[in-house]
Every structure is written in C-alpha cells, then in structure tokens.
Motif scaffolding. Sequence first.
Motif: not given
Length: 245
Positions: A89-94, A136-149, A163-164
């Motif tokens: 979540v972004l958390g709030d509208r600006h 599993s065969g591929q064994k991957k955990i992917v998480t989306l971060s952001s340039g805002l962090g 959010y940042q």
Amino acid sequence: MDDKSPVALITGANRGLGLALVKAFAGHGWRVMATAREPAKATALAGVAAGNPLVSIEPLDVASTESIEALAQRHRGEPIDLLFNNAAVLGDRHDVGNRRQQLGGLDQALFVQVMKTNVYGPLKLAELLADNVAASGQKKIVTLSSGLGSLSLMGSMSMFYFYQMSKAALNMGLRALRHDLRPRGITVAILAPGLVKTELLAESGYSGEALTPEQSAAGLYQLVAGLTPEDPGLPINVDGQVLPW
Ligand SMILES: NC(=O)c1ccc[n+]([C@@H]2O[C@H](COP(=O)([O-])OP(=O)(O)OC[C@H]3O[C@@H](n4cnc5c(N)ncnc54)[C@H](OP(=O)(O)O)[C@@H]3O)[C@@H](O)[C@H]2O)c1
C-alpha cells in the motif's frame, strides 16, 4: 495442465501489477496461485482464472498473521517455485488534503498499516513458505521494492514518509532473509517495477510517463526467469539497472 509446470504464488493479484504478473506467468506456462484479500470482489482476476486452468485464486491478507498462517497450512508440503511478494500500500493519497504520512499529520495507525503490509507481510510469508520454496525446483523469492525506498535517490523527498520508510526497511529485511535462506538454496531477490500506471501511481499524484502493467510485468518475468543463486541481492529495476540503496 502440465503437472511439471513451475508454481508461482503472487500476492495482491487482483489488480495493477499483480494482475499483469498473473497473466505474464500463466502465459509462460506457470501454474499461478493468485492471491487477493477479497476474492469475492476480484472480478478481473476471476475473469483471468475462468479462461485459464493454470490460474487459481486464494484468499490472503498480507497484513494478517492469521491469514498468512492459514494459507501456509493449506499448502503444507506443496512445492512453490516462486513466491512473488507484490502486494503493498502507498498509505495515503497526497492530493486530497491528507497529511497522515507528512510532517504535521503523522498518524500511527497508518504507519502500522503500511509497515505491516509492506514489510512484515512479505517477510512473514517468506518465513512460513520457506519449506515450500525449498522443496521446489526453482527456489525463488522475489519481492517488489521501489526507488522511493532509496536513500540516495529519494533522501530529499518527504511526501510519503511511511511508504518510503517501508521500502527502505523492506530492503534490509530482504537482505537478512537472503542471508538466512541462502544455505537452503533459496534465491531471495529484490526487484523494482519502474513507474507503472496503476492505482498506486495515481494515488501518488504522479501523472507523467509510465509503463503499462503489462510492460512492467513482461520485464519482471524476464528478470525472474534469469535469476540464479549467484544473484547479488541488490535491488534491480525492471530495465535491468541496479537501483542504488
Ligand atoms: N506502480 C508503480 O509505479 C510502482 C513503483 C514502484 C514499486 N511499486 C510496487 O509494485 C507493487 C504493486 O503495486 P501496484 O502499483 O500494482 O499497486 P496497486 O495497483 O495499488 O495494487 C496493490 C495491490 O496490493 C494489494 N494489497 C494491498 N494491501 C494488501 C493486503 N493487506 N493484503 C493483500 N493484498 C493487499 C491490493 O489489493 P486490494 O485491491 O485488496 O487493495 C492490490 O492488489 C507494490 O509492491 C508497489 O510498492 C509500484
């Protein structure tokens, strides 16, 4: 359906990037467990699942430990090749006069919601599904971060404190997770989708150039496909460039 298809679990799959990721992975022959916190309202996702036997829908609120535990319990013993932490979540509208994550209005309840969803949720899910991924065969955990962090890119920005902060904290949590899961052969990767035309981006007030969810999902798919255990654990943007911390 091919039982040998790799399996992906994607969070926040009812709209935005998550929905596009479901279509991208299923389009490449993956079985996709597409999660949504309110499946009954996930009409676009239901449409995708109705037309594709590779896609199933699961309830999951990533801000709820009980919900995460219930999902892990339901899938105990099943290999999951890819856990894709997309929900946030972004958390709030600006743009509507709210300042709940700006100086002058900092709001603890919003802070807790953003941190639970964006930081605790992905890590708890990874903790409770680590056995599934390891099996599993591929064994991957992917998480989306952001340039805002990114401190170096956004250290002078103050529109979205929580959010940042959540994405910066997430990056650190993922590095710790990477350290702990590496001995089990699990690749923990941090990706960023670029600027993508979704509700989250609209809420941020940004109205300039952006990728479509389908464009971003196609790029993210290629990055996931190319991940190896040698991944250096740096945040990688959808264009393949390393995002500075
Ligand atoms: N769009 C961009 O430009 C951009 C840029 C950088 C990073 N990102 C990251 O990309 C990811 C996807 O963002 P998006 O742009 O697609 O956002 P979005 O359109 O706002 O979609 C967010 C998704 O997360 C789900 N979600 C929120 N809280 C949840 C919870 N407690 N449990 C389960 N699901 C929850 C939402 O479900 P509901 O419908 O139930 O709310 C929705 O499916 C996020 O991690 C975001 O931080 C996006």
